[in-house]
Design an enzyme around this catalytic site. Structure first.
Site, PDB file in Angstrom:
ATOM      1  N   ASP A 203       8.341 -16.010   1.152  1.00 44.96           N
ATOM      2  CA  ASP A 203       8.143 -15.959  -0.298  1.00 44.96           C
ATOM      3  C   ASP A 203       9.396 -16.454  -1.026  1.00 44.96           C
ATOM      4  O   ASP A 203       9.300 -17.206  -2.007  1.00 44.96           O
ATOM      5  CB  ASP A 203       7.809 -14.526  -0.716  1.00 44.96           C
ATOM      6  CG  ASP A 203       7.441 -14.417  -2.187  1.00 44.96           C
ATOM      7  OD1 ASP A 203       6.533 -15.147  -2.610  1.00 44.96           O
ATOM      8  OD2 ASP A 203       8.055 -13.626  -2.909  1.00 44.96           O
TER       9      ASP A 203
ATOM     10  N   ASP B 278     -14.760 -27.500 -25.483  1.00 46.06           N
ATOM     11  CA  ASP B 278     -16.015 -27.786 -24.793  1.00 46.06           C
ATOM     12  C   ASP B 278     -16.886 -28.612 -25.734  1.00 46.06           C
ATOM     13  O   ASP B 278     -16.493 -28.890 -26.874  1.00 46.06           O
ATOM     14  CB  ASP B 278     -16.718 -26.490 -24.368  1.00 46.06           C
ATOM     15  CG  ASP B 278     -17.566 -26.702 -23.114  1.00 46.06           C
ATOM     16  OD1 ASP B 278     -18.569 -27.435 -23.201  1.00 46.06           O
ATOM     17  OD2 ASP B 278     -17.221 -26.152 -22.054  1.00 46.06           O
TER      18      ASP B 278
ATOM     19  N   VAL C   2     -14.028 -28.878 -15.938  1.00 45.12           N
ATOM     20  CA  VAL C   2     -15.454 -29.112 -16.187  1.00 45.12           C
ATOM     21  C   VAL C   2     -16.189 -29.113 -14.854  1.00 45.12           C
ATOM     22  O   VAL C   2     -15.614 -28.858 -13.797  1.00 45.12           O
ATOM     23  CB  VAL C   2     -15.689 -30.433 -16.964  1.00 45.12           C
ATOM     24  CG1 VAL C   2     -14.959 -30.399 -18.296  1.00 45.12           C
ATOM     25  CG2 VAL C   2     -15.259 -31.654 -16.141  1.00 45.12           C
ATOM     26  N   VAL C   3     -17.481 -29.418 -14.887  1.00 36.64           N
ATOM     27  CA  VAL C   3     -18.339 -29.374 -13.711  1.00 36.64           C
ATOM     28  C   VAL C   3     -17.758 -30.217 -12.564  1.00 36.64           C
ATOM     29  O   VAL C   3     -17.132 -31.256 -12.793  1.00 36.64           O
ATOM     30  CB  VAL C   3     -19.763 -29.846 -14.083  1.00 36.64           C
ATOM     31  CG1 VAL C   3     -19.768 -31.297 -14.526  1.00 36.64           C
ATOM     32  CG2 VAL C   3     -20.727 -29.629 -12.939  1.00 36.64           C
ATOM     33  N   GLU C   4     -17.994 -29.765 -11.310  1.00 36.04           N
ATOM     34  CA  GLU C   4     -17.405 -30.407 -10.128  1.00 36.04           C
ATOM     35  C   GLU C   4     -18.186 -31.680  -9.762  1.00 36.04           C
ATOM     36  O   GLU C   4     -18.908 -31.737  -8.760  1.00 36.04           O
ATOM     37  CB  GLU C   4     -17.371 -29.400  -8.962  1.00 36.04           C
ATOM     38  CG  GLU C   4     -16.559 -29.843  -7.765  1.00 36.04           C
ATOM     39  CD  GLU C   4     -15.050 -29.759  -7.956  1.00 36.04           C
ATOM     40  OE1 GLU C   4     -14.329 -29.987  -6.977  1.00 36.04           O
ATOM     41  OE2 GLU C   4     -14.573 -29.462  -9.074  1.00 36.04           O
TER      42      GLU C   4
ATOM     43  N   SER D 174     -11.543 -28.450  -6.913  1.00 34.30           N
ATOM     44  CA  SER D 174     -11.233 -27.819  -5.633  1.00 34.30           C
ATOM     45  C   SER D 174     -11.491 -28.751  -4.453  1.00 34.30           C
ATOM     46  O   SER D 174     -11.092 -28.467  -3.336  1.00 34.30           O
ATOM     47  CB  SER D 174     -12.074 -26.550  -5.457  1.00 34.30           C
ATOM     48  OG  SER D 174     -13.450 -26.855  -5.567  1.00 34.30           O
TER      49      SER D 174
ATOM     50  N   HIS E  89      -5.030 -26.573  -9.017  1.00 35.81           N
ATOM     51  CA  HIS E  89      -6.201 -25.871  -8.495  1.00 35.81           C
ATOM     52  C   HIS E  89      -5.993 -24.359  -8.552  1.00 35.81           C
ATOM     53  O   HIS E  89      -5.222 -23.791  -7.775  1.00 35.81           O
ATOM     54  CB  HIS E  89      -6.472 -26.332  -7.053  1.00 35.81           C
ATOM     55  CG  HIS E  89      -7.629 -25.635  -6.416  1.00 35.81           C
ATOM     56  ND1 HIS E  89      -7.703 -25.415  -5.057  1.00 35.81           N
ATOM     57  CD2 HIS E  89      -8.766 -25.092  -6.943  1.00 35.81           C
ATOM     58  CE1 HIS E  89      -8.828 -24.770  -4.776  1.00 35.81           C
ATOM     59  NE2 HIS E  89      -9.479 -24.574  -5.901  1.00 35.81           N
TER      60      HIS E  89
ATOM     61  N   ASN F 187     -10.572 -18.514  -7.909  1.00 32.53           N
ATOM     62  CA  ASN F 187     -11.422 -17.612  -8.685  1.00 32.53           C
ATOM     63  C   ASN F 187     -11.465 -16.216  -8.046  1.00 32.53           C
ATOM     64  O   ASN F 187     -11.644 -16.115  -6.836  1.00 32.53           O
ATOM     65  CB  ASN F 187     -12.832 -18.208  -8.755  1.00 32.53           C
ATOM     66  CG  ASN F 187     -13.705 -17.575  -9.813  1.00 32.53           C
ATOM     67  OD1 ASN F 187     -13.216 -17.051 -10.796  1.00 32.53           O
ATOM     68  ND2 ASN F 187     -14.999 -17.608  -9.592  1.00 32.53           N
TER      69      ASN F 187
ATOM     70  N   GLU G 299      -2.555 -24.205  -6.404  1.00 34.30           N
ATOM     71  CA  GLU G 299      -2.150 -25.411  -5.672  1.00 34.30           C
ATOM     72  C   GLU G 299      -1.829 -26.504  -6.693  1.00 34.30           C
ATOM     73  O   GLU G 299      -2.671 -26.824  -7.545  1.00 34.30           O
ATOM     74  CB  GLU G 299      -3.276 -25.905  -4.762  1.00 34.30           C
ATOM     75  CG  GLU G 299      -3.462 -25.122  -3.491  1.00 34.30           C
ATOM     76  CD  GLU G 299      -4.587 -25.694  -2.636  1.00 34.30           C
ATOM     77  OE1 GLU G 299      -4.321 -26.064  -1.492  1.00 34.30           O
ATOM     78  OE2 GLU G 299      -5.731 -25.778  -3.122  1.00 34.30           O
TER      79      GLU G 299
ATOM     80  N   ASN H 267      -8.497 -25.168   1.123  1.00 32.40           N
ATOM     81  CA  ASN H 267      -9.874 -25.412   1.557  1.00 32.40           C
ATOM     82  C   ASN H 267      -9.932 -26.226   2.841  1.00 32.40           C
ATOM     83  O   ASN H 267     -10.835 -26.039   3.668  1.00 32.40           O
ATOM     84  CB  ASN H 267     -10.675 -26.095   0.449  1.00 32.40           C
ATOM     85  CG  ASN H 267     -11.130 -25.110  -0.612  1.00 32.40           C
ATOM     86  OD1 ASN H 267     -11.304 -23.930  -0.342  1.00 32.40           O
ATOM     87  ND2 ASN H 267     -11.302 -25.578  -1.836  1.00 32.40           N
TER      88      ASN H 267
ATOM     89  N   TYR I 258      -1.586 -15.942  -0.270  1.00 33.62           N
ATOM     90  CA  TYR I 258      -1.921 -15.891  -1.700  1.00 33.62           C
ATOM     91  C   TYR I 258      -3.348 -16.339  -1.988  1.00 33.62           C
ATOM     92  O   TYR I 258      -4.013 -15.818  -2.885  1.00 33.62           O
ATOM     93  CB  TYR I 258      -1.004 -16.837  -2.496  1.00 33.62           C
ATOM     94  CG  TYR I 258       0.453 -16.508  -2.548  1.00 33.62           C
ATOM     95  CD1 TYR I 258       0.920 -15.202  -2.575  1.00 33.62           C
ATOM     96  CD2 TYR I 258       1.400 -17.532  -2.608  1.00 33.62           C
ATOM     97  CE1 TYR I 258       2.275 -14.922  -2.637  1.00 33.62           C
ATOM     98  CE2 TYR I 258       2.760 -17.268  -2.688  1.00 33.62           C
ATOM     99  CZ  TYR I 258       3.193 -15.964  -2.700  1.00 33.62           C
ATOM    100  OH  TYR I 258       4.532 -15.699  -2.774  1.00 33.62           O
TER     101      TYR I 258
END
Length: 716
Positions: free
Chosen positions: A297, A345, A402-404, A431, A452, A455, A464, A502, A661
């Site tokens: 850390d 938005d 916004v949307v992926e 992500s 990134h 959630n 990230e 990921n 983390y």
């Protein structure tokens, strides 16, 4: 000057009162390294030999008192045999005994943080006076240890068994008023009055108004409780500690056992028991991992400090594009930590959702008395919802959430870029989508990077920061600084499918899919991996993440790394997805979800899951726990090594901390690379070879093979 060293000095003040001051040269804080302990021993001897000293105050020349032991020295020291560690601890204790046994009253003036050895130093004095800004505690259990400089001996004799068990076994850091209430300190005064208050207390002892010898004697004899009460106190508190700590964290219970063992002894006998117990926990794998975790850390913080120095800009106003759950969470976190943010938005309904998310999170803080209503109102006013780009010319950082969808993101980013001032930084919260590809739609790709969040944003500590091919150092520096301002732990990585977390997580899910294919019971796998230390097993984790999200990300991984992550069987998560079982988000996935009394989703076994997957898996059979662990952990660990090998992440420390983390890797195991170290690189390569026939995710990377051949490890 009675004594002068590089960390400790002693000089005479007025009226025969001396001042022992901690002021470690070349450091911003005081800490107990071996040299400081040696100087304290010498200073104690010098004070004892000086016939002119009538009383002593102990102070700090820094804005903290003493932050504790120098943990960087632990790694090598804990490699010693158990008896040598115990001997070292006992020798170190002679320095504290030397102060406690001085032939005159002693008062410690705690001006700031006094943790671990810092509080143990204060406890060796007859009295303790704390500044109102001081914070004290014995946090050693968080390193898999317990106090080894007399803390388990003196604290229960000063504040009683129940309080001492709570302070030591929980490892908390407490403000001055709590310390006064529990009896850890004897007085609390304003910072500017601290030294005078300590001197005044010494003078009251010298005048015979306070019996310092009686106070001192309490710490040097057995705990004065009747035997039955003594046994009951330890049994009751011990049962609670065992339940709270769990079996993976032995240090809290070991501390309770040691305190009970030496409760009927005098100080010197008790210190021998403490030293032996300390040496025993120091040799546990949990202590090795948790000390390593602390050092990792620190290494991440140092790496981030180096990034920030490369031109980080001030962030006075931020913006988030997209007002969904993620956008609302980002806006909440930014405002909570003091950076005003615009939330944009294209629909009022979306803005209402984002503001509702922020309001809900703030209301929970008020409900839990972590914030008052006026502060909630002020924080909420720092989030400004909008349908246009009106004030974007003043924004320093924009995070797109916004949307992926790659085309939609590129369009939104390019549109936003046109409204920003020169030098403003643009980031995407994607992500899975390549940051380099997203940057191709921008006129100034050097001002763009990935940011990134995980959630739920308000709970997950990792962010990230992803560097694309043309991202500038200044952009990385600014985003690292913004993440830190938001109270997050950033880790800088290079662009690749899945980035770091990921990319590493999905081979783990791949291992789960193969186990299911081969007839494993998802409930057994979940239970085994939770027993291993994960907060939730893989099936439960998929339900929480969202099975649709997982299936989408798995496709990205398969396209990016077909040689390892393209599978020749139908994964059970795909079966769930095709049957519209998306996990917690729609109430049914591998498990079915019902609301508990607090309105939170509670998982319930659903037999229909077995019926749905039955055509796609082998006949159900029992797997050995060790095989389940190996088949789950090898893919995750080898992919972490590949990320290091491919320069996706800069160091082993950053890789491990990202997994701690970001995905809840069991802290007491230290991270994937430290877990490999605990097994041994050669033994881990052999484990890979045992399962290599299952596919690419089980094959040892060349880097790991080379390290095994040379007998190397990731952490020395």
């Amino acid at each position: 000057m009675i004594y002068s060293g590089k960390a400790v000095s002693v000089q005479m003040l007025d009226d025969g009162i001396a001042e022992l001051k901690f002021d470690l040269q070349g450091e911003s804080v005081n800490k107990f390294n071996q040299a400081t302990v040696q100087e304290l021993t010498e200073a104690g001897a010098a004070l004892k030999a000086d016939g002119n000293v009538k009383g002593l105050i102990v102070t700090s020349g820094k804005n903290v008192f003493i932050v504790g032991a120098d943990i960087t020295e632990f790694t090598e020291m804990f490699k010693l045999p158990e008896d040598e560690i115990a001997s070292w601890a006992l020798r170190a204790n002679q320095a504290f005994n030397g102060i406690e046994d001085l032939p005159f009253p002693t008062v410690c003036a705690i001006n700031g943080i006094a943790l671990g050895g810092g509080l143990e130093m204060a406890l060796s004095c007859d009295f303790r006076v704390a500044s109102t800004v001081a914070q004290v505690g014995l946090p050693e259990v968080k390193l898999g240890l317990f106090p080894g400089f007399g803390g388990t001996v003196r604290l229960p004799r000063v504040i009683g068994v129940d309080n001492a068990v709570e302070w030591i076994a929980a490892g908390g850091q407490h403000k001055a008023d709590r310390a006064l209430k529990d009896g850890v300190v004897d007085a609390v005064v304003a910072p500017e009055q601290l030294k005078d208050a300590a001197i005044a207390l010494v003078k009251e002892c010298l005048a015979g108004k306070i019996d310092h010898q009686a106070k001192r004697l309490e710490k040097q004899v057995a705990i004065t409780l009747p035997p039955l009460e003594n046994m009951m106190a330890f049994q009751t508190s011990g049962a609670f500690v065992a339940q709270q700590a769990g079996r993976n964290y032995p240090a809290p219970m070991a501390a309770v056992n040691v305190m009970q063992q030496h409760a009927g002894m005098n100080r010197d006998q008790a210190l021998e028991v403490e030293s032996k117990g300390f040496a025993k926990v120091a040799k546990t794998p949990q202590a090795t991992a948790l000390v390593g975790l602390f050092l990792a850390d620190q290494a991440v913080k140092k790496a981030n400090g180096a990034h920030v120095k490369k031109g980080a800009k001030d962030i006075n106003l931020a913006a988030v594009l997209g007002a969904g759950i993620m956008g609302g969470g980002i806006a909440f976190q930014s405002a909570l930590k003091g950076t005003p943010i615009i939330m944009k938005d294209i629909a009022d309904k979306a803005l209402d959702l984002g503001m509702g998310e922020a309001s809900k999170l703030l209301a929970k803080r008020v409900e839990r008395k972590r914030m008052d209503a006026p502060t909630m109102g002020k924080t909420l006013s720092m989030i400004r919802p909008t349908l246009n780009y009106g004030d974007f010319g003043n924004v320093d950082v924009v995070v797109e959430a916004v949307v992926e969808n790659e085309k939609i993101k590129q369009s939104v980013l390019a549109e936003a870029e046109g409204h920003l001032k020169d030098g403003a930084v643009l980031a995407s919260n994607t992500s899975t989508i390549s940051i380099t590809r997203l940057a191709s739609a921008l006129k100034k790709p050097e001002n763009f990077a990935g940011m990134h969040f995980f959630n739920p944003v308000h709970m997950m500590p990792l962010v990230e920061i992803i560097r694309a091919e043309k991202t500038s150092d200044e952009t990385i520096a600014t985003l690292v600084k913004y993440a830190q301002k938001m109270g997050k732990n950033p880790v800088v990585v290079n662009d690749c499918p899945g980035f770091l977390v990921n990319r590493v997580l999905f081979p783990y899910f791949g291992g789960f899919g193969m186990l299911m294919r081969d007839g494993a019971d998802f409930q057994q796998v979940d239970k085994v991996m939770e027993k291993f230390g994960w907060p939730m097993g893989p099936a439960y984790l998929m339900d929480v993440v969202g099975i649709d999200t997982g299936v989408h990300a798995a496709a990205v991984m398969a396209e990016g790394f077909p040689e390892r992550m393209q599978y020749d069987f139908k994964d059970v998560s795909t079966v769930m997805y095709e049957n519209k079982r998306l996990g917690q988000k729609n109430g049914i996935g591998f498990y079915r979800y019902e609301e508990d009394k607090k309105g939170k989703p509670k998982k319930v076994v659903d037999e229909a899951t077995y019926e749905l997957i039955q055509p796609h898996v082998a006949a159900r059979k029992e797997f050995d726990d060790e095989e389940i662990i190996a088949r789950m952990m090898i893919p995750l660990c080898t992919e972490t090594v590949r990320c290091l090998e491919d320069n996706i992440v800069g160091s082993a420390a950053e890789a491990d901390m990202a997994m701690i983390y970001g995905i809840g890797f069991p802290p007491f195991r230290g991270g994937p690379l430290r877990y490999i170290d605990s097994i041994g690189t050669e033994a881990f390569v052999a484990l890979c070879e045992k399962y290599a026939h299952l596919g690419g995710i089980y094959q040892a990377p060349q880097m790991l093979k080379d390290m095994a051949a040379k007998g190397e490890s990731f952490f020395g």
